[in-house]
Design an enzyme around this catalytic site. Structure first.
Site, PDB file in Angstrom:
ATOM      1  N   TYR A 231      -4.242   9.782  -1.634  1.00  0.00           N
ATOM      2  CA  TYR A 231      -2.873   9.989  -1.164  1.00  0.00           C
ATOM      3  C   TYR A 231      -1.837  10.181  -2.265  1.00  0.00           C
ATOM      4  O   TYR A 231      -1.123  11.191  -2.289  1.00  0.00           O
ATOM      5  CB  TYR A 231      -2.448   8.794  -0.299  1.00  0.00           C
ATOM      6  CG  TYR A 231      -3.232   8.610   0.965  1.00  0.00           C
ATOM      7  CD1 TYR A 231      -2.905   9.288   2.125  1.00  0.00           C
ATOM      8  CD2 TYR A 231      -4.322   7.733   1.009  1.00  0.00           C
ATOM      9  CE1 TYR A 231      -3.621   9.114   3.302  1.00  0.00           C
ATOM     10  CE2 TYR A 231      -5.052   7.546   2.176  1.00  0.00           C
ATOM     11  CZ  TYR A 231      -4.695   8.244   3.318  1.00  0.00           C
ATOM     12  OH  TYR A 231      -5.417   8.073   4.474  1.00  0.00           O
TER      13      TYR A 231
ATOM     14  N   CYS B  18      -6.612   9.895   6.021  1.00  0.00           N
ATOM     15  CA  CYS B  18      -6.575   9.733   7.480  1.00  0.00           C
ATOM     16  C   CYS B  18      -5.200  10.136   8.005  1.00  0.00           C
ATOM     17  O   CYS B  18      -5.098  10.931   8.938  1.00  0.00           O
ATOM     18  CB  CYS B  18      -6.898   8.293   7.852  1.00  0.00           C
ATOM     19  SG  CYS B  18      -8.580   7.804   7.443  1.00  0.00           S
TER      20      CYS B  18
ATOM     21  N   TRP C 124      -8.509  -1.552  -0.109  1.00  0.00           N
ATOM     22  CA  TRP C 124      -9.196  -0.372  -0.619  1.00  0.00           C
ATOM     23  C   TRP C 124     -10.425  -0.719  -1.454  1.00  0.00           C
ATOM     24  O   TRP C 124     -11.155   0.172  -1.903  1.00  0.00           O
ATOM     25  CB  TRP C 124      -8.230   0.460  -1.476  1.00  0.00           C
ATOM     26  CG  TRP C 124      -7.379   1.395  -0.670  1.00  0.00           C
ATOM     27  CD1 TRP C 124      -6.132   1.150  -0.158  1.00  0.00           C
ATOM     28  CD2 TRP C 124      -7.700   2.740  -0.286  1.00  0.00           C
ATOM     29  NE1 TRP C 124      -5.661   2.247   0.523  1.00  0.00           N
ATOM     30  CE2 TRP C 124      -6.598   3.243   0.459  1.00  0.00           C
ATOM     31  CE3 TRP C 124      -8.804   3.555  -0.499  1.00  0.00           C
ATOM     32  CZ2 TRP C 124      -6.589   4.531   0.981  1.00  0.00           C
ATOM     33  CZ3 TRP C 124      -8.789   4.846   0.024  1.00  0.00           C
ATOM     34  CH2 TRP C 124      -7.697   5.313   0.766  1.00  0.00           C
TER      35      TRP C 124
ATOM     36  N   ARG D 164      -5.548  12.246  11.393  1.00  0.00           N
ATOM     37  CA  ARG D 164      -6.778  12.899  11.864  1.00  0.00           C
ATOM     38  C   ARG D 164      -7.795  11.902  12.390  1.00  0.00           C
ATOM     39  O   ARG D 164      -8.583  12.197  13.287  1.00  0.00           O
ATOM     40  CB  ARG D 164      -7.412  13.713  10.732  1.00  0.00           C
ATOM     41  CG  ARG D 164      -7.920  12.840   9.592  1.00  0.00           C
ATOM     42  CD  ARG D 164      -8.924  13.504   8.681  1.00  0.00           C
ATOM     43  NE  ARG D 164      -9.364  12.543   7.676  1.00  0.00           N
ATOM     44  CZ  ARG D 164     -10.452  11.789   7.792  1.00  0.00           C
ATOM     45  NH1 ARG D 164     -11.227  11.879   8.855  1.00  0.00           N
ATOM     46  NH2 ARG D 164     -10.773  10.928   6.832  1.00  0.00           N
TER      47      ARG D 164
ATOM     48  N   ASP E 297      -8.516   4.276  13.012  1.00  0.00           N
ATOM     49  CA  ASP E 297      -9.178   3.009  13.298  1.00  0.00           C
ATOM     50  C   ASP E 297      -8.181   2.223  14.150  1.00  0.00           C
ATOM     51  O   ASP E 297      -7.270   1.578  13.637  1.00  0.00           O
ATOM     52  CB  ASP E 297      -9.497   2.291  11.985  1.00  0.00           C
ATOM     53  CG  ASP E 297     -10.157   0.925  12.184  1.00  0.00           C
ATOM     54  OD1 ASP E 297     -10.112   0.394  13.303  1.00  0.00           O
ATOM     55  OD2 ASP E 297     -10.682   0.379  11.202  1.00  0.00           O
TER      56      ASP E 297
ATOM     57  N   GLU F 198       0.835  -1.203   0.000  1.00  0.00           N
ATOM     58  CA  GLU F 198       0.000   0.000   0.000  1.00  0.00           C
ATOM     59  C   GLU F 198       0.869   1.252   0.000  1.00  0.00           C
ATOM     60  O   GLU F 198       0.625   2.197  -0.757  1.00  0.00           O
ATOM     61  CB  GLU F 198      -0.929   0.006   1.211  1.00  0.00           C
ATOM     62  CG  GLU F 198      -1.836   1.225   1.249  1.00  0.00           C
ATOM     63  CD  GLU F 198      -2.530   1.418   2.579  1.00  0.00           C
ATOM     64  OE1 GLU F 198      -3.659   1.943   2.580  1.00  0.00           O
ATOM     65  OE2 GLU F 198      -1.938   1.078   3.631  1.00  0.00           O
TER      66      GLU F 198
END
Length: 305
Positions: free
Chosen positions: A133, A185, A86, A207, A210, A64
């Site tokens: 991203y 995130c 994803w 921010r 999980d 990733e």
């Protein structure tokens, strides 16, 4: 007196959420317990921080990160590497877009992924995640239409101006958030060179965290990115510092977290990098080996989309 295992920081965070977290509704409808503002710090000379109290699929995490560094924004590139983390977002968008009674509505997620692989036009339409991203890191668009490669700027600064306080990159592009499948995130990265020790440290601000499923990947990938940058620019890996803002545990992950908390951390492994390619963007997953990784078994949990 023996120092506590660094992974205890993570276990402490899970326990803190369980004990003090505010129960809240969220966009997924699952619900969470959450705390605001938390940090962890790991010295990379003490081992690579891939957690051991449950198996972390570090190759998936690294694939990733390499995809993000490549500037990728389509799940096709991940599915081709057997990475499915994803796929839920474009699949949900695809299913929601189908008319009632359409045969396509019956596609399972496995069939959806297979079609992504086999049909480039379908992948272009349904596999694209928007300017997530990789787009922001490598091709941040300016008002005059230029594109800025933030990651390459970081490498250049590490080589030529290591004392700079501007060795950083961001993913939170306010003007393009609505076009993203999921707003970033982990949104801000910054790096620091200690000229005395020749060590490179990295920090990340997240921010939304999980804490059960995602955090272990986020910590491992921050360590991975910092190590790769050090490898490319002639430094030794130093520390990573992680800052979580909305740190939450989904209510359907509570039982799994309690099971993990009952386990004792094992020694961190070492990351072996087998070669040094010409650039940061030329590594492949086969360039890495995790030496001495002996975790407790994986504990599965559903993803909230």
């Amino acid at each position: 007196m023996q120092s506590p295992h660094p992974e205890q920081q993570y276990l402490h965070m899970l326990q803190l959420i369980l004990d003090t977290g505010s129960e809240r509704s969220d966009r997924t409808g699952v619900g969470t317990k959450a705390i605001f503002g938390h940090s962890m710090r790991f010295n990379l000379s003490d081992g690579f921080p891939v957690f051991t109290t449950k198996r972390v699929f570090w190759k998936t995490a690294f694939k990733e990160m390499l995809w993000m560094l490549s500037g990728g924004t389509n799940v096709r590139e991940l599915i081709a590497q057997n990475v499915h983390i994803w796929s839920d977002w474009p699949y949900k968008k695809f299913i929601d877009a189908q008319a009632v009674g359409s045969p396509d509505k019956l596609l399972s997620i496995n069939a959806f992924e297979q079609r992504i692989l086999e049909d480039q036009a379908f992948a272009d339409k349904w596999g694209d995640l928007g300017p997530v991203y990789g787009k922001q890191w490598r091709r941040w668009k300016t008002s005059d239409g230029r594109e800025i490669d933030q990651v390459s700027q970081v490498i250049e600064s590490l080589k030529k101006d290591p004392a700079s306080r501007r060795i950083l990159f961001d993913g939170w592009n306010v003007g393009e958030l609505n076009e993203m499948a999921l707003p970033p995130c982990h949104k801000h990265y910054q790096f620091f060179v200690d000229g005395t020790t020749n060590r490179l440290s990295g920090a990340m601000v997240q921010r939304s965290v999980d804490s059960y499923l995602g955090c272990a990947f986020n910590i491992a990938n921050l360590a991975f990115l910092t190590t790769l940058l050090a490898h490319q620019t002639g430094y030794e890996p130093g520390e990573i510092v992680w800052f979580g803002m909305d740190v939450h545990l989904y209510l359907n992950h509570v039982e799994q977290a309690q099971k993990q908390l009952a386990r004792t951390p094992k020694p961190f492994p070492k990351l072996l990098i087998k070669r040094k390619p010409e650039s940061l963007f030329d590594y492949t997953i086969d360039d890495f080996e995790m030496v001495g990784y002996d975790p407790h078994p994986a504990i599965s949990a559903p993803v909230a989309v």
